[in-house]
Design an enzyme around this catalytic site. Structure first.
Site, short mmCIF file in Angstrom:
data_model
loop_
_atom_site.label_atom_id
_atom_site.label_comp_id
_atom_site.label_asym_id
_atom_site.label_seq_id
_atom_site.Cartn_x
_atom_site.Cartn_y
_atom_site.Cartn_z
N PRO A 137 0.78 -1.24 0.00
CA PRO A 137 0.00 0.00 0.00
C PRO A 137 0.81 1.29 0.00
O PRO A 137 0.81 2.05 0.97
CB PRO A 137 -0.83 -0.14 1.27
CG PRO A 137 0.02 -0.96 2.19
CD PRO A 137 0.73 -1.93 1.29
N CYS A 138 1.47 1.58 -1.12
CA CYS A 138 2.26 2.79 -1.22
C CYS A 138 1.39 4.05 -1.10
O CYS A 138 1.89 5.12 -0.77
CB CYS A 138 3.07 2.80 -2.52
SG CYS A 138 2.12 2.48 -4.01
#
Length: 150
Positions: A137-138
């Site tokens: 989850p950047c």
């Protein structure tokens, strides 16, 4: 992480598919039962599609379902096997990114402080080269002012 049950384990080369989502058509690449890439249509660091292997709809049901559940708000974690290619530094950054809880954010600077001896810009470069966007989850990593950057 659990393995992608629907992915043929005998397929040693990569294969890919396209998943229609709220974010647009996502290209998912898998090899040996693990997702190795998830790319947006205009992904900044999208590799040459020639390396994605043949197109198939087979073997991607689990990741397709889980992405759609996540985007609908019905899933908080992914249960598919993932294998991102990256150097040791990138792997360290991506490992920290995976630890950010659902619904929370952190900054590039906070991650840099946790890694010691690195800068927010170096962390940003590693986050930006994440081949498993959404799955790693950047989008939970923000700039110092609290907004998405890059």
């Amino acid at each position: 992480m659990l393995s992608m049950k629907d992915t043929p384990a005998t397929n040693l080369g990569p294969t890919h598919t396209t998943i229609a989502s709220k974010l647009g058509d996502l290209t998912v690449v898998a090899r040996g039962g693990a997702v190795i890439g998830l790319y947006f249509p205009h992904h900044w660091y999208r590799p040459d599609g020639a390396g994605f292997g043949p197109y198939t709809n087979s073997g991607f049901d689990a990741v397709r379902d889980q992405i759609n559940e996540y985007l609908a708000g019905d899933r908080r974690e992914f249960e598919v096997s993932m294998a991102a290619d990256g150097d040791e530094y990138q792997q360290r950054v991506w490992s920290l990114v995976r630890q950010i809880p659902y619904g929370q954010t952190t900054t590039y600077g906070d991650l840099a402080r946790r890694l010691e001896g690195t800068t927010a810009q170096e962390v940003g470069a590693a986050v930006g080269s994440n081949p498993l966007s959404v799955l790693v989850p950047c989008h939970r990593v923000v700039g110092a002012g609290g907004k998405l950057t890059g």
